[in-house]
Design a protein around this motif. Structure first.
Motif, PDB file in Angstrom:
ATOM      1  N   UNK A  29      30.605  37.375  48.253  1.00  0.00           N
ATOM      2  CA  UNK A  29      31.986  37.861  48.282  1.00  0.00           C
ATOM      3  C   UNK A  29      32.741  37.433  47.023  1.00  0.00           C
ATOM      4  N   UNK A  30      32.521  36.205  46.586  1.00  0.00           N
ATOM      5  CA  UNK A  30      33.158  35.750  45.346  1.00  0.00           C
ATOM      6  C   UNK A  30      32.721  36.608  44.169  1.00  0.00           C
ATOM      7  N   UNK A  31      31.449  36.922  44.094  1.00  0.00           N
ATOM      8  CA  UNK A  31      30.945  37.768  43.015  1.00  0.00           C
ATOM      9  C   UNK A  31      31.563  39.166  43.084  1.00  0.00           C
ATOM     10  N   UNK A  32      31.708  39.722  44.299  1.00  0.00           N
ATOM     11  CA  UNK A  32      32.309  41.042  44.451  1.00  0.00           C
ATOM     12  C   UNK A  32      33.743  41.047  43.936  1.00  0.00           C
ATOM     13  N   UNK A  33      34.475  39.956  44.166  1.00  0.00           N
ATOM     14  CA  UNK A  33      35.842  39.848  43.630  1.00  0.00           C
ATOM     15  C   UNK A  33      35.829  39.908  42.110  1.00  0.00           C
ATOM     16  N   UNK A  34      34.962  39.100  41.494  1.00  0.00           N
ATOM     17  CA  UNK A  34      34.904  39.030  40.035  1.00  0.00           C
ATOM     18  C   UNK A  34      34.434  40.345  39.412  1.00  0.00           C
ATOM     19  N   UNK A  35      33.657  41.141  40.194  1.00  0.00           N
ATOM     20  CA  UNK A  35      33.135  42.402  39.669  1.00  0.00           C
ATOM     21  C   UNK A  35      34.058  43.585  39.961  1.00  0.00           C
ATOM     22  N   UNK A  36      35.267  43.307  40.482  1.00  0.00           N
ATOM     23  CA  UNK A  36      36.278  44.340  40.601  1.00  0.00           C
ATOM     24  C   UNK A  36      36.268  45.152  41.872  1.00  0.00           C
ATOM     25  N   UNK A  37      35.503  44.737  42.896  1.00  0.00           N
ATOM     26  CA  UNK A  37      35.533  45.455  44.172  1.00  0.00           C
ATOM     27  C   UNK A  37      36.834  45.155  44.905  1.00  0.00           C
ATOM     28  N   UNK A  38      37.253  46.060  45.773  1.00  0.00           N
ATOM     29  CA  UNK A  38      38.492  45.848  46.519  1.00  0.00           C
ATOM     30  C   UNK A  38      38.284  45.781  48.025  1.00  0.00           C
ATOM     31  N   UNK A  39      37.071  46.087  48.498  1.00  0.00           N
ATOM     32  CA  UNK A  39      36.758  45.968  49.927  1.00  0.00           C
ATOM     33  C   UNK A  39      35.361  45.378  50.068  1.00  0.00           C
TER      34      UNK A  39
END
Length: 408
Positions: free
Chosen positions: A317-327
């Motif tokens: 989830x942390x990686x998804x935040x850094x990679x610009x995902x929003x959900x």
């Protein structure tokens, strides 16, 4: 400020389209995907279209399951393709039922619709019935959110019943700290540090985040192995055991991908950095800013006190935040670890379009079955008793395999 409040996306109000603003809809049925590829890929660029109805996802399923009876419903208006329903027809409870390709392993199923098209609800229902006449008794589109990404689905105007399962999501922000504030950041950080300390005391850990194809395929095989052991221990059928299902997920790893779109990506948590055992595996898909957890597995016999599956989700989830995902979407199935992360609970529906008299009867049976399961799940003691009964039947070799699995 933190909050554990669940935001329920319930049935949206249905407002009829403005009179005189709809387009004439013409329906065609195709039995091969290739004929629709260009139009299909154009429609799936829309952010509201699920990865699970994307061309590459459906193509991988069809290639892994030769002999499927496809019924790809294309709707055209104004000389262009404005909708595609990628259906497969199968025998179910004595009738021929049309449903989404690979739907046992998908959710957020909405079909493909041109957002600029003005589709009349009556024309949509009648067109589907005419297109599938002589091919199916009933169309059942399972796990459809009537409203997704702030857009009302044209399928919302068709007959539907609430599905017994819901999906769980957490909105993401570019700052992981801002994301954590939604879910009691202080308590979650404390739990993460405790898990981390237990892993370090056991000799250290390594989060595997490779994109190298051979390693990705090896991690998928490890997931299958771990999941088989867990199902066996629980006395449940292994829904990933069939060779075509495994071939499908392996094919997803080889499908085209880029940073914003990938059908499947594996992460894993390994104990120690010197080739120690893998404690947990998770598989995610991404389309645009939407990341979906497809599945996950853990080793039950190693460091359960460290909650390796939850620890791995923190990293993903942390990686998804850094990679610009929003959900970040945990998918179908109500489980405690999902509720601990998620602030959004999405209601799903099964869309039912009977085509024959037998189809009307089958639709009624489907509604009753869904309601019965929902009632059972709402009563923990009864649900637990039925689960134990199913385990005993499986152990005795009498249980039929399930058609899907909650991705956890």
């Amino acid at each position: 400020m933190s909050s554990s409040r669940m935001i329920l996306q319930a049935k949206p109000p249905l407002l009829p389209p403005a009179a005189g603003e709809t387009e004439r809809l013409e329906m065609r049925v195709h039995e091969r995907m290739e004929a629709l590829e260009a139009a299909w890929r154009a429609l799936e660029r829309d952010p509201s279209v699920s990865m699970h109805q994307g061309y590459d996802w459906c193509s991988a399923w069809v290639r892994a399951h030769p002999g499927l009876r496809l019924a790809l419903v294309e709707g055209r208006a104004g000389g262009r393709t404005v909708m595609i329903l990628p259906l497969v027809i199968a025998r179910r409870r004595g009738s021929h039922v049309a449903g989404y390709i690979g739907s046992a392993y998908s959710n957020i199923n909405g079909g493909l619709f041109d957002p600029a098209a003005r589709i009349d609800p009556d024309a949509l229902g009648n067109g589907i019935r005419q297109a599938l006449k002589g091919r199916a008794d009933l169309m059942v589109l399972e796990r459809v959110p009537l409203q997704w990404r702030e857009r009302l689905s044209p399928l919302a105007y068709l007959s539907h019943t609430e599905n017994q399962n819901r999906a769980f999501q957490v909105p993401l922000f570019q700052s992981f700290e801002d994301t954590l504030r939604q879910v009691n950041a202080k308590r979650r950080r404390k739990k993460f540090r405790l898990q981390q300390r237990r892993l370090e005391e056991a000799g250290g850990y390594l989060v595997i985040d490779t994109l190298e194809p051979a390693e990705q395929h090896a991690l998928l095989d490890e997931f299958f192995r771990q999941k088989a052991e867990r199902f066996k221990a629980q006395g449940l059928p292994d829904v990933f055991a069939d060779a075509p299902v495994r071939a499908f997920f392996h094919a997803l790893l080889d499908a085209p991908r880029d940073d914003a779109d990938y059908p499947l990506r594996l992460h894993a948590l390994r104990l120690k950095e010197d080739g120690g055992p893998i404690l947990a595996v998770t598989g995610t898909s991404r389309k645009g800013d939407h990341v979906i957890c497809q599945f996950g597995s853990i080793r039950d016999d190693l460091l359960p006190e460290a909650s390796p599956g939850e620890f791995l989700f923190w990293y993903v989830i942390e990686q998804a935040c850094h990679e610009g995902a929003s959900i970040f979407d945990f998918g179908i199935g109500d489980q405690n670890y999902k509720r601990s992360w998620c602030t959004v609970e999405t209601v799903h529906y099964d869309v039912l379009v009977p085509i024959t008299l037998l189809g009307h009867l089958s639709a009624g049976i489907h509604r009753l079955a869904v309601r019965a399961v929902a009632e059972i799940k709402a009563r923990p003691r009864l649900y637990g008793a039925l689960q134990r009964l199913r385990q005993r039947r499986t152990a005795a070799g009498a249980s039929e395999p399930e058609t899907g699995e909650e991705p956890a």
